[in-house]
Design an enzyme around this catalytic site. Structure first.
Site, PDB file in Angstrom:
ATOM      1  N   HIS A 126       0.842  -1.206   0.000  1.00 19.01           N
ATOM      2  CA  HIS A 126       0.000   0.000   0.000  1.00 19.01           C
ATOM      3  C   HIS A 126       0.873   1.250   0.000  1.00 19.01           C
ATOM      4  CE1 HIS A 126       0.484   0.950   4.370  1.00 19.01           C
ATOM      5  NE2 HIS A 126       0.498  -0.356   4.532  1.00 19.01           N
ATOM      6  N   ASP A 128      -0.395   4.412   0.855  1.00 15.08           N
ATOM      7  CA  ASP A 128      -0.818   5.419   1.830  1.00 15.08           C
ATOM      8  C   ASP A 128      -0.044   5.207   3.131  1.00 15.08           C
ATOM      9  OD1 ASP A 128      -2.405   2.990   2.235  1.00 15.08           O
ATOM     10  OD2 ASP A 128      -3.406   4.112   3.818  1.00 15.08           O
ATOM     11  N   ASP A 159       6.721   1.346   6.263  1.00  8.09           N
ATOM     12  CA  ASP A 159       5.308   0.945   6.190  1.00  8.09           C
ATOM     13  C   ASP A 159       4.531   1.936   5.328  1.00  8.09           C
ATOM     14  OD1 ASP A 159       2.838  -0.191   6.690  1.00  8.09           O
ATOM     15  OD2 ASP A 159       2.693   0.581   8.722  1.00  8.09           O
ATOM     16  N   GLU A 194      -4.976   1.538   3.100  1.00  6.24           N
ATOM     17  CA  GLU A 194      -4.827   0.484   4.114  1.00  6.24           C
ATOM     18  C   GLU A 194      -4.778   1.069   5.515  1.00  6.24           C
ATOM     19  OE1 GLU A 194      -3.072  -2.320   6.887  1.00  6.24           O
ATOM     20  OE2 GLU A 194      -2.204  -0.414   6.259  1.00  6.24           O
TER      21      GLU A 194
END
Length: 491
Positions: A126, A128, A159, A194
């Protein structure tokens, strides 16, 4: 060696021919693997430069943040994917959020069809990120990628923009090593919401079911045992998150005029929340279950180092430390609306709002866990306080079926990519949408991997990526792709 020997047609080949075939196959395999290793190593500088460019984009999908930045992030990812020149189609697309008139955040979807009986792999990550939070707690600007002591710092550096670039870096490697006409089918799905709850995820799967169908799914959004030891995540806790309002008064009142006789909402909130845990800090809610499963050795010293737990503060809970994190429920108050210190006055508060996040042990449905917590809070509301529950979210836990061939192949690639024997781990965090993948694609083998290590501080100030781990992760995924490209779906 063992796999090559087992693949010989012994009933047809003589010994001398068999030996020749063995040598030929080994030479071919070594040539491909060596080419993959060289291409992976040479491609790391470009991958890190592209990762830095993505980190500079504050792609926060939460309400109240600039949605144009999420769109800009999707466009940047799509440009990187198009630059691979590997896919039959590349698009930025959205799905509607069920039950609303809103569309979800932009995702990047790309696909190339498998050929000559090869499997198809779906690569997920992801783009975002979490909000930066209090920027004064960052040692460098959260959206300015900065290298210090072998780590890349910045929001999303680990992340999960590193997951995005691990996929792209691995695909660049395979193209460089094998050429663009390899037979493996590849679908790339880079989600855009996410961190904000994947509210349109289920609809996205329904809208794009055929494009997303795969034999193997790699979810690059977890972590490793440490910075040197790779891990395959085989269990994840579920989660439920909700807001509760605690009201005791129709309006605020003077604490001197009525204090001592009238319960204020903050007092009721403190007493109510305290009932969620026992004296050891273990969850004390009837109806929440635990999973009975062995865990590796993990010392309190390691916990203190990785979690930043000072020597004067005791761990909470009972039993093996990793069992508390992987196999038992936890409850955390993640937000509270109450009078601030700056605005404190001699007033009885009429209403307090709290956000509660609970992690659910593998094996228990998230909705069942939520019902247990709601029932507990209602039963323990002090002084007849009025409770209102809203904004419930649910995500079920995940247990990997380790019996499929893909797990063994992935572990082999990890061993070759990191040079260290990999481990299978549980994770205390949650990836709720995996339950949707299991439901919609029951025949797919799901592999949960990642580039984080225990010091990555995902979701926290000073999030970072260990650069050597990233290098190993790119090589590992490229080796996995090479192995799958050499495999037919019926083998």
């Amino acid at each position: 060696m063992r796999e090559l020997q087992e693949s010989w047609p012994r009933e047809v080949l003589g010994v001398s021919i068999g030996k020749h075939l063995k040598i030929t196959r080994m030479t071919s395999e070594l040539t491909r693997k060596d080419a993959v290793r060289e291409a992976a190593a040479s491609g790391i500088p470009a991958a890190l430069a592209d990762l830095g460019a993505l980190v500079r984009i504050p792609s926060i999908a939460f309400p109240g943040f600039d949605g144009a930045e999420v769109q800009r992030s999707a466009e940047a990812v799509a440009a990187l994917v198009e630059g691979l020149e590997l896919f039959d189609s590349v698009q930025i697309t959205r799905a509607d959020i069920p039950g609303t008139d809103e569309a979800g955040q932009p995702a990047v979807l790309a696909a190339r069809a498998a050929r000559n009986g090869r499997p198809t792999i779906l690569l997920y990550a992801h783009h975002d990120v979490q909000p930066a939070g209090d920027e004064s707690l960052w040692e460098s600007a959260p959206f300015e990628p900065t290298v210090r002591d072998g780590r890349l710092y910045g929001r999303g550096a680990a992340d999960d923009k590193a997951g995005v670039m691990a996929h792209i870096g691995a695909l660049r490697t395979i193209k460089e090593a094998l050429g663009a006409d390899f037979d493996l089918g590849v679908t790339l799905f880079i989600e855009g919401e996410e961190e904000a709850g994947s509210r349109s995820f289920a609809q996205f799967l329904a809208d794009n079911a055929e494009a997303l169908r795969a034999d193997v799914i790699v979810v690059a959004d977890s972590g490793n045992w440490d910075a040197r030891t790779p891990a395959l995540t085989v269990s994840l806790r579920g989660n439920t998150r909700f807001t509760v309002k605690i009201r005791t008064l129709d309006h605020a009142s003077h604490s001197g005029m009525f204090g001592g006789a009238v319960p204020d909402a903050l007092m009721a909130t403190v007493k109510l929340l305290a009932t969620l845990w026992d004296e050891d800090g273990a969850v004390a809610v009837a109806g929440l279950t635990e999973r009975d499963a062995a865990t590796p050795e993990y010392s309190e010293e390691t916990l203190r180092d990785e979690a930043g737990l000072p020597s004067g503060v005791s761990p909470i809970g009972r039993g093996a430390i990793l069992s508390r994190i992987w196999n038992k429920p936890s409850i955390t108050v993640t937000g509270i609306d109450a009078p601030s210190v700056a605005n404190a006055s001699n007033t009885l508060s009429p209403e307090i709002t709290v956000v509660i996040s609970a992690r659910v042990a593998p094996g228990q449905p998230a909705r069942e866990a939520y019902a247990a917590i709601e029932g507990h809070l209602r039963a323990h509301a002090p002084f007849g306080a009025e409770l209102t529950f809203l904004d419930q979210d649910y995500g079920d836990a995940f247990l990997v079926d380790t019996g499929g061939w893909a797990v063994g192949t992935a572990l082999e690639a990890m061993h070759e990519g990191y040079g260290v024997e990999p481990v299978q781990i549980g994770v205390g965090g949650s990836i709720p949408f995996i339950a949707d993948l299991v439901r919609d694609f029951p025949s797919a083998q799901i592999l949960v991997t990642g580039v984080e290590d225990p010091h990555s501080r995902a979701h926290s100030p000073n999030e970072s990526l260990h650069l050597d781990t990233f290098r190993h992760a790119v090589l590992t995924e490229a080796l996995l792709l090479e192995k799958l490209d050499a495999r037919t779906t019926d083998s």
